[in-house]
Design an enzyme around this catalytic site. Structure first.
Site, PDB file in Angstrom:
ATOM      1  CG  HIS A 105      -2.076   1.101   1.612  1.00 61.94           C
ATOM      2  ND1 HIS A 105      -1.486   2.104   2.145  1.00 61.94           N
ATOM      3  CD2 HIS A 105      -2.635   1.301   0.956  1.00 61.94           C
ATOM      4  CE1 HIS A 105      -2.209   3.409   2.087  1.00 61.94           C
ATOM      5  NE2 HIS A 105      -2.653   2.490   1.591  1.00 61.94           N
ATOM      6  CB  CYS A 151      -6.114   1.440 -15.097  1.00 57.45           C
ATOM      7  SG  CYS A 151      -7.196   0.283 -15.268  1.00 57.45           S
TER       8      CYS A 151
END
Lengths: 891, 891
Positions: free
Chosen positions: A448, A829
């Site tokens: 993350h 993406c």
């Protein structure tokens, strides 16, 4: 019979796999420069090395015979016999893998000397000291490389004899001393006098060095397969240490650091090549060669230019001058920093050396990152206290903070802070905005922390496992030292380094040449490059890097900001739809404002907006904190207990065992239509405001995430269209609707899905997670490193797309989607959209564009150009394909 | 021009999709029985209904014209004119969908009556009461069905007039009363006198009933697509209510409950068909028809037999007798309970009516479950206090316990207990063993509770959301009532019912006929059926159900038992490999003992053993409990705090965000080789013990789970082979090694994986989770029900395999694996292995066997036979393919 041995005259540069880089280079040089510049010899193939390893370190049976035959031919060419006591041919034996592994594999020089042939060498050169220097070098290298005797044993002897003789430098030792030294070396082990034995043992030693510990480690880091093997080059010795008119050196065809057109390099007079590399003596700069031996220097420059033109790339060579005569020993394409790569490319085109496409192909697209971010001054001296993963490029200095709140507070006071945490979560995103850098002790390139930092262009080092971060105490323990909140720290996210020293930073330098290269890339590439951007600031940055639109706007990041989080939480914790709608009504104008900024920055370009994707509980606070409050309330009979327990219950009811596979994406859209409805209203209203303000319409592409069933998309698309039209947009003209393809099932039924989608955008992060069954958060730190070690993986599948698995799914979805809907717009993406290797694949797969974080846009532009050069698409009309008036296939 | 209308004479039973079940049945009967038995008429197609709905409830423009033409033909055949005032042809309008939806769609009888034609009916029948009864029925049905007037309004009028006239039964009302009633009915709405208007409005009403609330709900439950539409059958009325010689009834060609060969059914003298169904009067048993009208009864029996032979299946018919003449109005295959299905199949073969394959095809394999488990006595009267998911079949009664420990303790005292929990986890498995049934308030058919219960053959009801279970208080709140620990409760896992009444249970009854059917199934099927079994008890049960081996032994379940859990936890919590090895050494003999029992039960058959699969933290206790202890210890300054915190830290380090995609399966095998090593030693030693004891070798198939990369398998297989051979087994002869295919990537690269595997076993649970991105634990309860409602799913993809997505992956893996390795053994061991629809797919996909929980084995045998009948494989040599001496493809 397998041909294990090739004379230099037989090979060429195309035979790199078989002959290794050096063997192919020497063969090519032999062909273009001729034997008077390249000493003769032969190459034993990489296949022979592989056969040797497969047979448990036994050479192929006919290898010796072929070596003998090649040696005979070499003797004929050289006009000397190997180890001839009257005029000995001496040989070098050098490794040469397919990819350069500098310093990792072994070399033995001066083979063929023994107590007989030394006399011939003395006689022919008339230089007794030289001859004995060669002999002692042979005995030393052979002992070290072939017999594995520690180098220090030899160094100690040299030091001892220098002490005895009062010599300061090696060169102060005379012939007699060297003779004595040779004798002492020989007493360390049983040196074989038989020259053929010397040769064969040296060849085996080079093979063995391929599986040596250093080499194996190097290959792991550099992703070189173990089963490539190394070739062995046996070459006639020339002597850079033969008196004053001799030297050895390395020469680059241009400056290897700046790329400026003057050749650069080092050389050492009266030395063999090893001395230049070993750093025993300080070499001279190549420019001094012109003063010392102007003719040799001119010849060298001419050859460098010739090689550069021939190879169409900047060259890195080794040369030797023996008694005023120049010999070229090796040539290869020069490794170079981004700065030099860009300069070479531009200069080479200006000089007419290369055309744009050829020049483009010489650049390592991935390295360009360095030009886009500040870094530690390479000249600075500093102590690295910990190393981690180079998770997001750039360097930063600041004071340590441990929470997002601290980061926000201190940054508000103008302090530069670095957010230091074991790992980060959605909650911490406000801290990313406030901090100048992120440092974690856990997680890899796709954690993350790494993802968010890269997305925002914040430098980050993750997985710095030596840091023991104690959040409660507010301390970092590292290597016996303790750092506290507020202490200064610096990180280099391009190198993965952490220091407490006040190391100077070097600013990014996007110069005119780089702009030129990027302009050419735009001319050459056949796919578009968009940016992933969630905020107006991101969108602005993307625009500055010439992104051709936004390929991914993650609307959930808009809910993370401090003023939205409480509203978002209220929405989630609401007990019913009415409660949710009330909270959503408050969020709408905020989200609309964000969209306005985003659209204004990208006017005229497509903007792909993904509706809410992550599971709702990601927006909630840590359950453990709440649990702790409850335990306390219970022990203290607090009246708040009931409310806390209600909250916990609601949180529990939202929690999921595997949130990645849970209630998120379009599933949220199906079961809570009011959330997407609010988002679509915000988008539509913002679009109308921007249209009024700028008189240009943004090109909206509304994207529904996580679709597995065509009916999910059909349902939600119908609602999106209805709400947009209610707000005054026109479907087809103002906006189109598509989906993220990020589940294996979606790839399999892409044809059906295409009936309800004007575009597909591949979410290759999630597709990788599902296709491989790899949770990024869990696997990247625990499993990937071990898997690389066990040779299951060559690297993280989240960094470069796994072609046989995930790539095959992408290809399937492209083919099936386009078969049903030829004008289907295809993009990617996921993080892979900014990775050069992956971009090569996406180009081949037929995508229309890639989208990546703004800071990766320049890299993607170059990588896309390189992909087009390597695999040009036929009859491509143009890449900026934005089907804004699609045939609206009926649901 | 589309043909919307077919005369009965034009259709046939193959036209079910177009004409609906009833239309096709009537057409077929018309063809084989002739017009003297089947009243004439025509069918308006389902396509017309679909067109009507698509056009926003507007009939296709040419429909009326076609209806008029068909009506003209019907008048000719009948020799009467519709609503002729002298001798009126009257019509019925009935729905008829592709699949029967009993009572869900609408019907109008006696169309064509009005104030003019009533006179003709009176005149032709001479029965004034009958005629007025017909008329009042028409006005009543038309008002209710076509105009949507509540049925009670009419019922109230009937009650009122009966009160006025002192009549007890409807039949006590005379003609005059009925005339008055008709008038009162007509005052309720504007009844159209125009017969054509009556007909057209009735047709539209039937179309409308297709999208009525009841019908939509029914279709959802029964997975009938909304876009099928219903046909409309317009038929000449015959009158079961025309005096004493008339009746209406339903007749089954055999007893519909037991399947015994005598026809069964009900009839009502002097009544129309609706009266039989409505239950206004109690009908007579069909046997009484023989006494009353022996000739009619004989004719009916003959027709039933004729229809049964023609349809090759047990029939469910409607008939009417008008003035002593028999008319058949409908025929269809009879729905029947498992008992009757089995009996019919066996009898039909004995009678020569069907061959074995035909007989097999008449059985609903899924329904057979009822024969294998006890159930609530269907005759019993009891109050259902909550309903949930029928998660695991069978019924059970016992006392409520809330934890596994309580279950174990009370069961040890001989008490029958039912484990009641919000949901269950791995920790609770010991409780499953101890309990007679499982009841949860959360989770669906594939929740942990459901899976484990089915695997063990324990009845279970899951997701009984009305139960509010408070574990702390030890209470269950339901509907205002509170149940406590120790209270008695009963569950029926076949029906999803929960009661506190002492309802009698009916034991399972596997009779000789069922055995016969199963024997035939074994002759007919072309794939093998194995069982999933983790313990010797399971293996024994599997053997009794004639499983041909064990297709999945989940070794982790062996670690759940009370004596192993502490050792397993010690292994996991160990700080290093040495600690793990010490704990594993203690587990080895226990696991070996389990294997010995398992192997002995399955001697001579293949036993597929899956090495440890789940993430290690599944074996650890709840983190929240530990967290609570820590908070308490902290508040009380307890000296235990440090140790507790160390434990929590270790647990946290093992925890994963998405455990399903985390460190499990072969990944554990790669990073902790010592665990698999222990397991393989236990397997090998057990095999040798059993071989010595029984003089027969078990056929071992060692299975490596969760492989994504061929190299994972290559590595771990090499270790498995090495350890097995070290223990004295011979690779190829004693054991083979294969893998579970349960990740999308594994399907894509199945060809490469096949080089390292002698067999593939599809783990379709995990494959479904990854392929769809659906976490079973999270999605099945929250998303699936809503998705079924939204018509995205027709049911849980964990119950029946998703063919377009997951099925396509399975097919791909089969094809790619077999291409590389033609003798590759292919099986499936996920829950789908026991689902008839999925088994049909696996048969087609080319699998060698399915494996399912022992209690599903008989169902799988029948389903496999049906699959073979529907899609026979060509040149199949036999299904019991166990390649125990494979060509060992080199790694």
């Amino acid at each position: 019979m397998t041909k294990w041995v090739y004379d230099f005259g037989e090979g060429s540069r195309d035979m790199r796999e078989l002959l290794g880089g050096k063997g192919a280079g020497i063969a090519e040089m032999t062909r273009i420069l001729g034997l008077d510049v390249v000493p003769a010899g032969f190459t034993i193939t990489t296949e022979a090395c592989v056969a040797y390893m497969r047979a448990n370190r036994t050479p192929p049976p006919d290898l010796e015979e072929q070596v003998d035959a090649a040696l005979a031919r070499l003797e004929q060419l050289a006009g000397k016999r190997f180890a001839d006591p009257r005029d000995p041919l001496l040989l070098s034996v050098r490794s040469g893998a397919r990819e350069s592994m500098p310093g990792m594999l072994d070399t033995v020089l001066n083979l063929g000397l023994n107590d007989d042939s030394i006399a011939g060498l003395v006689a022919r050169t008339g230089d007794e000291r030289f001859a004995w220097d060669c002999y002692r070098r042979l005995v030393q290298m052979f002992g070290n490389v072939v017999r594995g005797i520690a180098g220090e044993r030899f160094e100690d002897e040299i030091a001892e004899i220098k002490r005895e003789r009062g010599a300061k430098l090696d060169t102060d030792l005379d012939a007699e001393a060297l003779k004595e030294l040779t004798a002492r070396f020989r007493s360390l082990y049983d040196f074989p006098a038989d020259p053929r034995e010397q040769l064969l043992q040296a060849i085996r030693a080079v093979f063995d060095s391929w599986v040596g510990e250093r080499a194996v480690q190097y290959r792991r880091i550099n992703r070189i397969p173990d089963d490539w093997g190394t070739a062995v080059n046996v070459q006639q010795m020339v002597f850079g240490n033969l008196g004053e008119g001799s030297c050895s050196g390395v020469a680059f065809s241009r400056d290897e650091l700046s790329g400026s057109p003057e050749p650069s390099g080092d050389f050492l007079p009266a030395a063999q090549g090893e001395d230049v590399v070993s750093g025993v003596r300080t070499p001279l700069d190549l420019s001094e060669l012109s003063e010392w031996m102007p003719e040799v220097a001119d010849r060298l420059k001419a050859i460098l230019r010739q090689l550069e033109r021939h190879y169409q790339d900047m060259q890195d060579t080794e040369f030797t001058v023996q008694e005023g005569r120049l010999y070229m020993l090796q040539t290869r394409s020069a490794k170079r920093p981004a700065q030099a790569a860009v300069r070479f490319a531009v200069d080479a085109v200006e000089e007419g050396l290369l055309d744009k496409a050829q020049a483009m192909a010489t650049i390592d697209a991935g390295s360009l990152d360095a030009l886009l971010h500040p870094s530690f001054d390479p000249a600075a001296d500093y102590e690295v206290i910990a190393r981690g993963v180079a998770a997001s490029p750039g360097a930063a200095k600041g004071t340590i903070v441990f929470t997002a709140q601290e980061a926000v507070d201190r940054a508000a006071d103008g302090e530069k802070v670095i957010l230091v945490r074991p790992f980060t979560e959605a909650d911490d995103v406000a801290g990313f905005h406030a901090a100048v850098g992120i440092l974690t002790s856990e997680g890899g390139k796709a954690s993350h922390a790494a993802l968010v930092a890269r997305g925002m262009g914040r430098p980050a080092v993750t997985g710095a496992a030596d840091l023991d971060i104690d959040l409660h105490a507010g301390e970092v323990h590292v290597d016996g030292r303790v750092l506290h909140r507020g202490d200064r720290i610096a990180i280099d996210g391009s190198a993965g380094a952490v220091t407490t020293d006040d190391v100077p930073l070097v600013e990014a330098h996007v110069d005119e040449r780089f702009e030129t290269v990027l302009r050419w890339a735009d001319e050459l590439r056949q796919i578009g490059v968009r940016a992933n951007a969630d905020t107006p600031v991101d969108a602005d940055r993307a625009h500055r890097f010439h992104a051709e639109g936004i390929g991914l706007c993650r609307t959930e990041h808009m809910f993370m900001a401090a003023d939205r989080q409480p509203k978002m939480r209220a929405m989630i914790m609401a007990d019913d739809e009415a409660g949710r709608r009330a909270a959503l009504d408050e969020l709408l104008p905020l989200q609309q404002g964000d969209f306005e900024g985003l659209f204004e920055a990208m006017v005229g370009f497509p903007v792909t907006i993904r509706l809410l994707d992550p599971p709702l509980h990601e927006f909630l606070p840590d359950r453990f904190e709440l649990h702790e409050q409850i335990v306390r309330a219970r022990l203290q009979n607090s009246p708040e207990l009931e409310e806390l327990e209600h909250q916990l219950e609601r949180m529990r009811s939202l929690e999921e065992t595997n949130p990645m596979l849970g209630t998120r994406g379009v599933r949220l859209g199906v079961i809570h239509p009011e959330i997407y409805e609010m988002q679509v209203r915000a988008i539509a209203r913002a679009a109308l405001v921007v249209r009024r303000r700028t008189e240009r319409a943004p090109k909206l592409e509304i994207m529904i995430p996580l679709v597995a069933y065509e009916r999910e998309l059909e349902l939600v698309r119908a609602r999106v269209v209805a709400v947009s039209e209610e707000e005054g947009l026109t479907y087809g003209a103002d906006f189109i609707v598509g989906t993220m393809i990020e589940l294996p099932r979606a790839c399999l039924i892409a044809g059906r899905i295409a009936h309800h989608a004007e575009f597909f955008s591949f979410g290759t992060n999630d597709l990788t997670q599902c296709g491989l069954g790899f949770s990024r958060d869990d696997i990247e730190g625990r499993i990937v490193p071990r898997y690389v070690e066990e040779k299951i993986l060559s690297g993280s599948p989240f960094a470069t797309i796994d072609e046989p698995g995930i790539g095959a799914l992408v290809q399937m979805a492209c083919d099936r989607g386009r078969r049903e809907r030829p004008d289907l717009e295809l993009g990617v993406c996921g993080e892979h959209g900014g990775d050069p290797d992956s971009i090569r694949f996406f180009h081949r797969a037929g995508l229309d564009y890639v989208s990546c974080s703004p800071f990766r846009v320049p890299i993607a532009r170059v990588a896309a150009a390189q992909a087009a050069i390597a695999n040009p698409r036929e009859s491509e009309e143009g890449f900026a394909k934005t089907p804004m008036s699609p045939d609206l296939v009926p649901g």
